[in-house]
Design a protein around this motif. Structure first.
Motif, PDB file in Angstrom:
ATOM      1  N   LYS A  19       0.857  -1.177   0.027  1.00  0.00           N
ATOM      2  CA  LYS A  19       0.057  -0.056  -0.067  1.00  0.00           C
ATOM      3  C   LYS A  19       0.761   1.327   0.038  1.00  0.00           C
ATOM      4  N   VAL A  20       0.769   1.944  -1.094  1.00  0.00           N
ATOM      5  CA  VAL A  20       1.611   3.332  -1.240  1.00  0.00           C
ATOM      6  C   VAL A  20       0.739   4.463  -0.893  1.00  0.00           C
ATOM      7  N   THR A  21       1.621   5.288  -0.136  1.00  0.00           N
ATOM      8  CA  THR A  21       0.757   6.693   0.395  1.00  0.00           C
ATOM      9  C   THR A  21       1.500   7.595  -0.089  1.00  0.00           C
ATOM     10  N   ILE A  22       0.626   8.707  -0.847  1.00  0.00           N
ATOM     11  CA  ILE A  22       1.571   9.704  -1.243  1.00  0.00           C
ATOM     12  C   ILE A  22       1.017  11.021  -0.709  1.00  0.00           C
ATOM     13  N   LYS A  23       1.489  12.152  -0.282  1.00  0.00           N
ATOM     14  CA  LYS A  23       1.167  13.215   0.206  1.00  0.00           C
ATOM     15  C   LYS A  23       1.452  14.420  -0.524  1.00  0.00           C
ATOM     16  N   VAL A  24       0.539  14.993  -1.525  1.00  0.00           N
ATOM     17  CA  VAL A  24       0.920  16.024  -2.511  1.00  0.00           C
ATOM     18  C   VAL A  24       0.254  17.134  -2.341  1.00  0.00           C
ATOM     19  N   GLU A  25       0.696  18.397  -2.957  1.00  0.00           N
ATOM     20  CA  GLU A  25      -0.263  19.383  -2.985  1.00  0.00           C
ATOM     21  C   GLU A  25      -0.868  19.571  -4.448  1.00  0.00           C
ATOM     22  N   VAL A  26      -2.254  19.876  -4.649  1.00  0.00           N
ATOM     23  CA  VAL A  26      -2.834  19.799  -5.925  1.00  0.00           C
ATOM     24  C   VAL A  26      -3.111  21.282  -6.072  1.00  0.00           C
ATOM     25  N   ILE A  27      -2.560  21.672  -7.227  1.00  0.00           N
ATOM     26  CA  ILE A  27      -2.287  23.091  -7.710  1.00  0.00           C
ATOM     27  C   ILE A  27      -3.247  23.360  -8.882  1.00  0.00           C
ATOM     28  N   ALA A  28      -3.983  24.315  -9.133  1.00  0.00           N
ATOM     29  CA  ALA A  28      -4.757  24.691 -10.443  1.00  0.00           C
ATOM     30  C   ALA A  28      -3.889  24.927 -11.371  1.00  0.00           C
ATOM     31  N   GLY A  29      -3.928  24.148 -12.716  1.00  0.00           N
ATOM     32  CA  GLY A  29      -3.375  24.678 -13.774  1.00  0.00           C
ATOM     33  C   GLY A  29      -4.297  25.488 -14.832  1.00  0.00           C
ATOM     34  N   VAL A  30      -3.444  25.679 -15.722  1.00  0.00           N
ATOM     35  CA  VAL A  30      -4.092  26.387 -16.800  1.00  0.00           C
ATOM     36  C   VAL A  30      -4.397  25.472 -18.010  1.00  0.00           C
ATOM     37  N   PRO A  31      -5.818  25.352 -18.316  1.00  0.00           N
ATOM     38  CA  PRO A  31      -5.893  24.379 -19.409  1.00  0.00           C
ATOM     39  C   PRO A  31      -5.247  24.695 -20.765  1.00  0.00           C
ATOM     40  N   LEU A  32      -4.725  23.719 -21.427  1.00  0.00           N
ATOM     41  CA  LEU A  32      -4.477  23.928 -22.746  1.00  0.00           C
ATOM     42  C   LEU A  32      -5.649  23.602 -23.672  1.00  0.00           C
ATOM     43  N   VAL A  33      -5.324  23.750 -25.109  1.00  0.00           N
ATOM     44  CA  VAL A  33      -6.371  23.494 -26.082  1.00  0.00           C
ATOM     45  C   VAL A  33      -6.794  21.885 -26.073  1.00  0.00           C
ATOM     46  N   ASP A  34      -5.917  21.104 -25.762  1.00  0.00           N
ATOM     47  CA  ASP A  34      -6.250  19.846 -25.550  1.00  0.00           C
ATOM     48  C   ASP A  34      -6.728  19.135 -24.245  1.00  0.00           C
ATOM     49  N   GLY A  35      -7.007  20.196 -23.368  1.00  0.00           N
ATOM     50  CA  GLY A  35      -7.565  19.836 -22.022  1.00  0.00           C
ATOM     51  C   GLY A  35      -6.561  19.641 -20.849  1.00  0.00           C
TER      52      GLY A  35
END
Length: 132
Positions: free
Chosen positions: A107-123
């Motif tokens: 069981k792998v646990t990852i702690k990350v920060e979730v940061i808003a990105g700018v969507p590109l044309v392909d999403g």
């Protein structure tokens, strides 16, 4: 700057018991407002859990060390829209941990920060690199 992408050989969804909490952002009512907003979504710290085979764990470790430069570089994951983080990317807050179940699974646990990105044309999300 291109984002590293979560490898297709790793689990394509975290376990349902993930945890997330707001960290900062213009949607935070306690944050002072600035006339030139730099973000429209709050940043979050999140903890995700995955069950991986030992081979997947080895692939994940190589991805963490090589593609993410020891966890410093941000990355995109195809499972983020499924948990309501469309147009976001992740960056590790601390090194991942594993808890071995048996000789074949961990069981792998990852702690990350979730940061808003700018969507590109392909999403897909993109990072602002400071250029024009």
């Amino acid at each position: 700057m291109a984002l590293a992408i979560w490898p297709a050989t790793l689990p394509q969804a975290p376990l349902l018991d993930f945890e997330a909490a707001p960290r900062a952002g213009t949607l935070d009512p306690e944050e002072a407002r600035h006339p030139m907003r730099t973000r429209t979504y709050p940043e979050h710290e999140a903890t995700f859990h995955f069950v991986m085979t030992m081979a997947q764990w080895a692939t994940f470790c190589a991805f963490y060390e090589d593609a993410l430069n020891g966890g410093c570089a941000p990355f995109a994951a195809p499972w983020l829209p499924d948990i309501q983080y469309t147009h976001h990317f992740l960056r590790f807050v601390e090194p991942p941990t594993d808890q071995t179940y048996n000789r074949r699974h961990t069981k792998v646990t990852i702690k990350v920060e979730v940061i808003a990105g700018v969507p590109l044309v392909d999403g897909s999300p993109a990072l602002w690199t400071g250029g024009e």
